[in-house]
Scaffold this motif. Structure first.
Motif, PDB file in Angstrom:
ATOM      1  N   GLU A  10      11.853   4.309   0.782  1.00  0.00           N
ATOM      2  CA  GLU A  10      11.926   3.451   1.953  1.00  0.00           C
ATOM      3  C   GLU A  10      10.593   3.468   2.703  1.00  0.00           C
ATOM      4  N   VAL A  11      10.252   2.339   3.285  1.00  0.00           N
ATOM      5  CA  VAL A  11       9.030   2.219   4.079  1.00  0.00           C
ATOM      6  C   VAL A  11       9.444   2.263   5.553  1.00  0.00           C
ATOM      7  N   PRO A  12       9.250   3.390   6.250  1.00  0.00           N
ATOM      8  CA  PRO A  12       9.761   3.519   7.617  1.00  0.00           C
ATOM      9  C   PRO A  12       9.241   2.452   8.577  1.00  0.00           C
ATOM     10  N   CYS A  34       8.514  -0.634   7.852  1.00  0.00           N
ATOM     11  CA  CYS A  34       9.013  -1.960   7.461  1.00  0.00           C
ATOM     12  C   CYS A  34      10.505  -1.805   7.150  1.00  0.00           C
ATOM     13  N   PRO A  35      11.345  -1.751   8.175  1.00  0.00           N
ATOM     14  CA  PRO A  35      12.774  -1.461   7.966  1.00  0.00           C
ATOM     15  C   PRO A  35      13.419  -2.386   6.938  1.00  0.00           C
ATOM     16  N   GLY A  36      14.162  -1.755   6.028  1.00  0.00           N
ATOM     17  CA  GLY A  36      14.859  -2.506   5.001  1.00  0.00           C
ATOM     18  C   GLY A  36      14.054  -2.725   3.733  1.00  0.00           C
ATOM     19  N   TRP A  37      12.787  -2.359   3.755  1.00  0.00           N
ATOM     20  CA  TRP A  37      11.923  -2.544   2.588  1.00  0.00           C
ATOM     21  C   TRP A  37      11.738  -1.243   1.835  1.00  0.00           C
ATOM     22  N   THR A  38      11.688  -1.363   0.520  1.00  0.00           N
ATOM     23  CA  THR A  38      11.254  -0.264  -0.330  1.00  0.00           C
ATOM     24  C   THR A  38       9.757  -0.414  -0.601  1.00  0.00           C
ATOM     25  N   LEU A  39       9.183   0.594  -1.221  1.00  0.00           N
ATOM     26  CA  LEU A  39       7.775   0.513  -1.589  1.00  0.00           C
ATOM     27  C   LEU A  39       7.542  -0.646  -2.560  1.00  0.00           C
ATOM     28  N   LEU A  47       2.699   6.000   4.458  1.00  0.00           N
ATOM     29  CA  LEU A  47       3.814   6.509   5.258  1.00  0.00           C
ATOM     30  C   LEU A  47       5.048   6.720   4.375  1.00  0.00           C
ATOM     31  N   ALA A  48       5.267   5.794   3.460  1.00  0.00           N
ATOM     32  CA  ALA A  48       6.400   5.930   2.540  1.00  0.00           C
ATOM     33  C   ALA A  48       6.245   7.147   1.634  1.00  0.00           C
ATOM     34  N   SER A  49       4.995   7.512   1.380  1.00  0.00           N
ATOM     35  CA  SER A  49       4.708   8.678   0.544  1.00  0.00           C
ATOM     36  C   SER A  49       4.592   9.960   1.360  1.00  0.00           C
ATOM     37  N   GLY A  50       4.711   9.840   2.691  1.00  0.00           N
ATOM     38  CA  GLY A  50       4.644  11.006   3.553  1.00  0.00           C
ATOM     39  C   GLY A  50       3.253  11.467   3.894  1.00  0.00           C
TER      40      GLY A  50
END
Length: 254
Positions: free
Chosen positions: A34-36, A38-43, A142-145
Motif C-alpha cells: 500500500e502507498v500511504p 495515495c490512499p487506495g493505491w498499491t505500488l 514511503l511504500a517501501s518504508g
C-alpha cells in the motif's frame, strides 16, 4: 521570480528521478504494498500511473498544439511482473525524454492548465513532469518504508511550479480575499493571493517576507513545503501562523 531551470536540467531530473522511482519499485517487498500517501493505491497502481503519465505527455508533445481538445489515453496497462514493470517504466520515460529532446523547449502543445504563469510548451511539460517523478518517488519510497527528504533544488522548483501551474487560475475564489505565504527556510518565500479574480502568486524578497502580514503563513524546509503542497505531509507537521483554516480551504478548492 526565480529563473526557471534550464530545459536540459529538467530532462536530466526527469531521467534521474524516474530511475530513482524504478529503484524504489525494485526494492519494495511487494508490488501490492500500500502507498500511504495515495490512499487506495498499491505500488503497482502508482507505477502504472507514472508510466501512463510519461506516455500520455509524450503523445501530447508529439501530436498536439495549444488549444486542441484533450486527447485520450492509450489505455495500455503496465505489466504486473516486477522485472517487466521496471523495463516498462524505463521505456515510458525514454519515450517522454526522446520526444521532449526532439521537440525542443519552445514547441507548443495542449495542456490542462491556464497559460497565465506556465505556458503550453514542451518546456512547461518537462517542468511539470519533474515534480511528478520526484513526488511519486517519495510515495514509492514511503511504500517501501524508506522515504527520503527532497533535494532543495528540486523542492524549490516544485513549489514554484505548483504555484504557477496548479494554483494560478482565473476561477473566482469563493471566500473572502486572502493571502497565504509559504516560507522555505533555505530557499525564500512565496505569496499566493486569492480573490474574485482567481489565484496568483509572487516571489517575496527577504524584506517583504519579514514585513508581510498575510492571512496565514507556513514555515518549513523547501522539502517540507513542497510535500505539504502535494498533500504528502499534514500542515500540523510545520509551523503555521494566522488563519488555521485557510490552507485546508485552498487544498479543498484546488
Amino acid at each position: 521570480m526565480t529563473e526557471h531551470l534550464p530545459f536540459p536540467t529538467l530532462l536530466r531530473m526527469i531521467d534521474e528521478w524516474s530511475a530513482a522511482f524504478r529503484d524504489a519499485v525494485a526494492a519494495a517487498p511487494s508490488l501490492d504494498a500500500e502507498v500511504p500517501s495515495c490512499p487506495g493505491w498499491t505500488l503497482y497502481d502508482l507505477a502504472n500511473h507514472l508510466s501512463e503519465g510519461d506516455r500520455f505527455w509524450a503523445h501530447i508533445v508529439r501530436n498536439t498544439t495549444p488549444g486542441d481538445e484533450r486527447p485520450g489515453k492509450d489505455g495500455l496497462a503496465a505489466p504486473r511482473e516486477r522485472d517487466a514493470l521496471i523495463s516498462w517504466l524505463a521505456d515510458s520515460t525514454e519515450q517522454l525524454l526522446s520526444t521532449l529532446r526532439e521537440a525542443g523547449p519552445e514547441r507548443g502543445c495542449w495542456a490542462w492548465w491556464e497559460p497565465l504563469a506556465s505556458p503550453h510548451t514542451a518546456a512547461a511539460v518537462a517542468r511539470r513532469r519533474v515534480p511528478e517523478s520526484l513526488i511519486h518517488t517519495y510515495d514509492a519510497q514511503l511504500a517501501s518504508g524508506n522515504p527520503q527528504e527532497l533535494p532543495t533544488t528540486e523542492a524549490v522548483d516544485a513549489i514554484e511550479e505548483f504555484l504557477a501551474t496548479v494554483c494560478t487560475v482565473t476561477v473566482p475564489w469563493p471566500g473572502e480575499p486572502a493571502t497565504m505565504d509559504y516560507h522555505a527556510a533555505e530557499a525564500g518565500s512565496w505569496r499566493q493571493t486569492v480573490d474574485a479574480a482567481g489565484s496568483r502568486f509572487t516571489r517575496l524578497t527577504a524584506a517583504e517576507a519579514a514585513e508581510s502580514k498575510p492571512t496565514a503563513a507556513v514555515y518549513g524546509t523547501a522539502s517540507e513545503v513542497a510535500l505539504l503542497m502535494y498533500m504528502r505531509i499534514p500542515a500540523d507537521s510545520l509551523q503555521t501562523e494566522g488563519d488555521a483554516d485557510l490552507l485546508q480551504q485552498l487544498q479543498n478548492w484546488g
